[in-house]
Design a protein around this motif. Structure first.
Motif, mmCIF file in Angstrom:
data_model
loop_
_atom_site.group_PDB
_atom_site.id
_atom_site.type_symbol
_atom_site.label_atom_id
_atom_site.label_comp_id
_atom_site.label_asym_id
_atom_site.label_seq_id
_atom_site.Cartn_x
_atom_site.Cartn_y
_atom_site.Cartn_z
ATOM 1 N N GLN A 137 0.815 -1.203 0.000
ATOM 2 C CA GLN A 137 0.000 0.000 0.000
ATOM 3 C C GLN A 137 0.851 1.256 0.000
ATOM 4 O OE1 GLN A 137 -2.434 -0.501 3.400
ATOM 5 N NE2 GLN A 137 -3.852 -1.898 2.384
ATOM 6 N N GLY A 138 2.105 1.139 0.308
ATOM 7 C CA GLY A 138 3.021 2.265 0.240
ATOM 8 C C GLY A 138 3.316 2.842 1.612
ATOM 9 N N VAL A 139 4.255 3.747 1.633
ATOM 10 C CA VAL A 139 4.659 4.402 2.866
ATOM 11 C C VAL A 139 3.616 5.450 3.216
ATOM 12 C CG1 VAL A 139 6.466 5.771 3.953
ATOM 13 C CG2 VAL A 139 7.067 4.003 2.318
ATOM 14 N N ARG A 140 3.207 5.492 4.461
ATOM 15 C CA ARG A 140 2.165 6.414 4.864
ATOM 16 C C ARG A 140 2.730 7.727 5.380
ATOM 17 N NH1 ARG A 140 -3.023 6.053 5.219
ATOM 18 N NH2 ARG A 140 -2.830 7.351 7.042
ATOM 19 N N GLY A 141 4.020 7.906 5.365
ATOM 20 C CA GLY A 141 4.612 9.132 5.866
ATOM 21 C C GLY A 141 5.797 9.549 5.018
ATOM 22 N N ILE A 142 6.193 10.792 5.191
ATOM 23 C CA ILE A 142 7.337 11.346 4.469
ATOM 24 C C ILE A 142 8.363 11.743 5.518
ATOM 25 C CG2 ILE A 142 8.083 13.232 2.984
ATOM 26 C CD1 ILE A 142 5.253 13.265 1.832
ATOM 27 N N ARG A 143 9.636 11.556 5.199
ATOM 28 C CA ARG A 143 10.699 11.871 6.137
ATOM 29 C C ARG A 143 11.258 13.254 5.854
ATOM 30 N NH1 ARG A 143 12.338 8.839 9.868
ATOM 31 N NH2 ARG A 143 14.425 8.910 10.731
ATOM 32 N N ILE A 144 11.103 14.144 6.841
ATOM 33 C CA ILE A 144 11.627 15.511 6.740
ATOM 34 C C ILE A 144 12.384 15.794 8.033
ATOM 35 C CG2 ILE A 144 11.083 17.957 6.506
ATOM 36 C CD1 ILE A 144 8.500 17.149 5.127
ATOM 37 N N GLY A 145 13.644 16.145 7.928
ATOM 38 C CA GLY A 145 14.429 16.498 9.104
ATOM 39 C C GLY A 145 14.533 15.381 10.121
ATOM 40 N N ASN A 146 14.804 14.158 9.674
ATOM 41 C CA ASN A 146 14.929 12.975 10.527
ATOM 42 C C ASN A 146 13.674 12.692 11.345
ATOM 43 O OD1 ASN A 146 17.453 12.307 9.671
ATOM 44 N ND2 ASN A 146 18.509 13.397 11.300
ATOM 45 N N THR A 147 12.518 13.097 10.834
ATOM 46 C CA THR A 147 11.236 12.840 11.496
ATOM 47 C C THR A 147 10.247 12.335 10.465
ATOM 48 O OG1 THR A 147 11.681 14.669 13.013
ATOM 49 C CG2 THR A 147 9.435 13.853 12.919
ATOM 50 N N GLU A 148 9.548 11.280 10.806
ATOM 51 C CA GLU A 148 8.507 10.748 9.922
ATOM 52 C C GLU A 148 7.249 11.579 10.133
ATOM 53 O OE1 GLU A 148 7.489 7.906 7.060
ATOM 54 O OE2 GLU A 148 9.372 8.007 8.144
ATOM 55 N N VAL A 149 6.791 12.261 9.090
ATOM 56 C CA VAL A 149 5.602 13.109 9.205
ATOM 57 C C VAL A 149 4.470 12.494 8.389
ATOM 58 C CG1 VAL A 149 6.869 15.243 9.661
ATOM 59 C CG2 VAL A 149 6.425 14.592 7.328
ATOM 60 N N PRO A 150 3.229 12.640 8.851
ATOM 61 C CA PRO A 150 2.106 12.054 8.121
ATOM 62 C C PRO A 150 1.849 12.779 6.813
ATOM 63 C CG PRO A 150 1.317 13.329 9.981
ATOM 64 C CD PRO A 150 2.810 13.296 10.075
ATOM 65 N N ASP A 151 1.376 12.042 5.810
ATOM 66 C CA ASP A 151 1.152 12.674 4.509
ATOM 67 C C ASP A 151 -0.304 13.031 4.274
ATOM 68 O OD1 ASP A 151 0.294 10.112 4.339
ATOM 69 O OD2 ASP A 151 1.327 9.630 2.479
ATOM 70 N N ASP A 152 -1.175 12.818 5.269
ATOM 71 C CA ASP A 152 -2.576 13.165 5.071
ATOM 72 C C ASP A 152 -2.956 14.477 5.742
ATOM 73 O OD1 ASP A 152 -2.137 12.106 7.544
ATOM 74 O OD2 ASP A 152 -4.102 11.154 7.700
#
Length: 150
Positions: free
Chosen positions: A23-38
């Motif tokens: 289903q894919g990755v549910r988050g994006i990595r910005i600044g060594n933190t996984e952030v939600p994409d919704d």
């Protein structure tokens, strides 16, 4: 109901894992933190340690990106956002800077440094009745347990 053999159960679990991963990755990595994409960008950036409301708003204004969901960012926008976030003091670097500032205060033995060393509040708060968490002297209200009066 019937029970599956151990090998069949393992393969069923593996199949579920593959479906979940497909289903894919549910988050994006910005600044060594996984952030939600919704979520919207303004709230997504606030998940990064060291970025609050005003800093998130400032980043979006500098990049001229609208407050859209993170999952709708293009590759160029995402890369520029990552580069902009790196300009700020966030995450582990922020923790290192805070500890070095406190270490400097302790080393020069100023009032705030001594209060940090003793584990007491160092910004003028009262300590006679409050500051229970900062002093960490056992559980609060332990001396005021109710006793029955007969």
């Amino acid at each position: 109901m019937f029970a599956l053999r151990a090998s069949a159960r393992r393969s069923a679990d593996a199949g579920r894992r593959l479906l979940r991963d497909a289903q894919g990755v549910r988050g994006i990595r910005i600044g060594n933190t996984e952030v939600p994409d919704d979520k919207k960008l303004k709230y997504t950036l606030q998940r990064i340690k060291g970025i609050g409301r005003s800093t998130a708003r400032q980043i979006l204004c500098e990049l001229q990106i609208g407050n859209k969901p993170t999952g709708e960012l293009s590759g160029i926008e995402l890369e520029s956002l990552r580069n902009e976030v790196l300009n700020y003091n966030i995450g582990h670097n922020l923790d290192k800077e805070n500890t070095s500032c406190i270490k400097r205060l302790v080393d020069i033995q100023c009032y705030r440094g001594i209060r940090h060393l003793d584990g007491l509040p160092c910004r003028g708060q009262r300590t006679r009745t409050n500051a229970r968490i900062r002093k960490d002297r056992g559980t609060p209200f332990a001396a005021f347990k109710m006793t029955s009066h007969r």
